[in-house]
Enzyme design. Sequence first.
Site, PDB file in Angstrom:
ATOM      1  N   HIS A  28      20.073 -48.080 -45.017  1.00  0.00           N
ATOM      2  CA  HIS A  28      21.288 -48.810 -44.647  1.00  0.00           C
ATOM      3  C   HIS A  28      22.370 -47.794 -44.270  1.00  0.00           C
ATOM      4  CE1 HIS A  28      23.976 -52.367 -44.923  1.00  0.00           C
ATOM      5  NE2 HIS A  28      24.881 -51.527 -45.431  1.00  0.00           N
ATOM      6  N   MET A  88      30.953 -51.877 -39.547  1.00  0.00           N
ATOM      7  CA  MET A  88      32.253 -52.372 -40.009  1.00  0.00           C
ATOM      8  C   MET A  88      33.298 -51.818 -39.054  1.00  0.00           C
ATOM      9  SD  MET A  88      31.451 -51.884 -44.031  1.00  0.00           S
ATOM     10  CE  MET A  88      30.090 -50.806 -43.606  1.00  0.00           C
ATOM     11  N   HIS A 113      24.974 -51.172 -40.416  1.00  0.00           N
ATOM     12  CA  HIS A 113      25.986 -52.163 -40.783  1.00  0.00           C
ATOM     13  C   HIS A 113      27.303 -51.715 -40.153  1.00  0.00           C
ATOM     14  CE1 HIS A 113      28.534 -53.972 -44.338  1.00  0.00           C
ATOM     15  NE2 HIS A 113      28.759 -54.601 -43.203  1.00  0.00           N
ATOM     16  N   SER A 124      21.798 -47.656 -49.329  1.00  0.00           N
ATOM     17  CA  SER A 124      22.918 -47.274 -48.462  1.00  0.00           C
ATOM     18  C   SER A 124      23.198 -45.787 -48.601  1.00  0.00           C
ATOM     19  CB  SER A 124      24.173 -48.055 -48.849  1.00  0.00           C
ATOM     20  OG  SER A 124      25.305 -47.448 -48.238  1.00  0.00           O
ATOM     21  N   MET A 165      31.878 -47.172 -40.183  1.00  0.00           N
ATOM     22  CA  MET A 165      33.255 -47.656 -40.398  1.00  0.00           C
ATOM     23  C   MET A 165      34.196 -46.927 -39.451  1.00  0.00           C
ATOM     24  SD  MET A 165      33.448 -47.770 -44.537  1.00  0.00           S
ATOM     25  CE  MET A 165      32.033 -48.218 -45.555  1.00  0.00           C
ATOM     26  N   MET A 213      28.466 -60.323 -47.798  1.00  0.00           N
ATOM     27  CA  MET A 213      29.083 -59.203 -48.512  1.00  0.00           C
ATOM     28  C   MET A 213      29.419 -59.624 -49.937  1.00  0.00           C
ATOM     29  SD  MET A 213      29.129 -56.574 -46.527  1.00  0.00           S
ATOM     30  CE  MET A 213      30.056 -55.527 -47.671  1.00  0.00           C
ATOM     31  N   ASP A 253      26.154 -47.297 -43.041  1.00  0.00           N
ATOM     32  CA  ASP A 253      27.459 -47.951 -42.954  1.00  0.00           C
ATOM     33  C   ASP A 253      28.355 -47.239 -41.947  1.00  0.00           C
ATOM     34  OD1 ASP A 253      27.382 -50.099 -45.009  1.00  0.00           O
ATOM     35  OD2 ASP A 253      26.924 -48.408 -46.326  1.00  0.00           O
ATOM     36  N   GLY A 291      27.850 -53.599 -54.749  1.00  0.00           N
ATOM     37  CA  GLY A 291      27.721 -53.769 -56.188  1.00  0.00           C
ATOM     38  C   GLY A 291      26.349 -54.244 -56.632  1.00  0.00           C
ATOM     39  N   GLY A 317      34.160 -51.578 -47.077  1.00  0.00           N
ATOM     40  CA  GLY A 317      34.985 -50.381 -46.930  1.00  0.00           C
ATOM     41  C   GLY A 317      34.582 -49.213 -47.804  1.00  0.00           C
ATOM     42  N   ASP A 339      25.089 -57.048 -50.012  1.00  0.00           N
ATOM     43  CA  ASP A 339      25.564 -55.665 -49.936  1.00  0.00           C
ATOM     44  C   ASP A 339      26.869 -55.531 -50.707  1.00  0.00           C
ATOM     45  OD1 ASP A 339      26.274 -53.083 -49.195  1.00  0.00           O
ATOM     46  OD2 ASP A 339      26.666 -53.583 -47.097  1.00  0.00           O
TER      47      ASP A 339
HETATM   48  C1  DX5 Z   1      30.520 -51.244 -48.439  1.00  0.00           C
HETATM   49  C2  DX5 Z   1      29.207 -50.926 -47.769  1.00  0.00           C
HETATM   50  C3  DX5 Z   1      28.072 -50.852 -48.691  1.00  0.00           C
HETATM   51  C4  DX5 Z   1      28.157 -49.763 -49.739  1.00  0.00           C
HETATM   52  C5  DX5 Z   1      27.542 -50.331 -50.969  1.00  0.00           C
HETATM   53  O1  DX5 Z   1      31.451 -51.568 -47.476  1.00  0.00           O
HETATM   54  O2  DX5 Z   1      28.914 -51.911 -46.795  1.00  0.00           O
HETATM   55  O3  DX5 Z   1      26.838 -50.737 -47.981  1.00  0.00           O
HETATM   56  O4  DX5 Z   1      27.505 -48.574 -49.434  1.00  0.00           O
HETATM   57  O5  DX5 Z   1      27.706 -49.448 -52.013  1.00  0.00           O
HETATM   58  P1  DX5 Z   1      27.404 -49.899 -53.508  1.00  0.00           P
HETATM   59  O6  DX5 Z   1      25.981 -50.313 -53.561  1.00  0.00           O
HETATM   60  O7  DX5 Z   1      27.693 -48.664 -54.287  1.00  0.00           O
HETATM   61  O8  DX5 Z   1      28.340 -51.016 -53.824  1.00  0.00           O
HETATM   62 ZN    ZN Z   2      26.904 -51.859 -45.932  1.00  0.00          ZN
END
Ligand code: DX5
Ligand code: ZN
Length: 219
Positions: free
Chosen positions: A29, A64, A62, A6, A33, A133, A31, A173, A138, A171
């Site tokens: 990836h 959001m 992705h 990501s 938002m 998730m 993100d 952690g 976020g 996705d």
């Molecule tokens: C969170 C995103 C993730 C984020 C993951 O809302 O969708 O893709 O970048 O980051 P890590 O891998 O650090 O948890």
């Molecule tokens: Zn993501």
Amino acid sequence: MQISPSILSADFANLQAELDAIRSADWAHVDVMDNHFVPNLTLGLPVVESLAKVSPVPLDCHLMIDDPDRWAPGYVEAGAESVTFHVEAAADPRGVARTLRGLGARAGMAIKPNTPWAPYEDLLPDLDMVLVMTVEPGFGGQSFMADQMPKVRAVRESVRRFGGEVWIQVDGGVSAATVEQCAEAGADVFVAGSAVYGKDDVPAAIAELRALVAAHAHP
Ligand code: DX5
Ligand code: ZN
């Protein structure tokens, strides 16, 4: 078994170089938002269009965002090969998925930690990927929610029963410490932000994740 780093954890002032650093991955990836669906704002269509032109790997967007029914198709036109929308935000999830496929992209559907899987099982024929998730969407760098593993198992079981080829992405952690339990539960696409871009040796971080999941490939 695929790795999708990501870029949320990358240096936003140097995205082309940051994409070059993950050329050994399967996807980038991205993100998106909108500050409505989630309390954070990242990037949108013009940036995705620019990233698609220079990325050495295909873009895994992705979304959001609210109203993916209206906005998701634009991300295919911007160059994303996979577009994932949130079921919680979609008025007509099946319609969004069919539209994405009709435009030639892979259609992904994401579910937040408190969203159950069972009501959406019958959407599988219209999906290429389900994103489970493992944090509240976020932000990057949050703690992995191991309590989502039963949901990954349930999706894997549904896919097995359905019989088609639908990928399962995790996705949030995901790291060397948590990726094996995801693979064991049935995930096959692993998003990692801080666990890749937070490392000095980014290619080595990708290789380590690959090695950890390789032993757990589901049949
Ligand atoms: C969170 C995103 C993730 C984020 C993951 O809302 O969708 O893709 O970048 O980051 P890590 O891998 O650090 O948890
Ligand atoms: Zn993501």
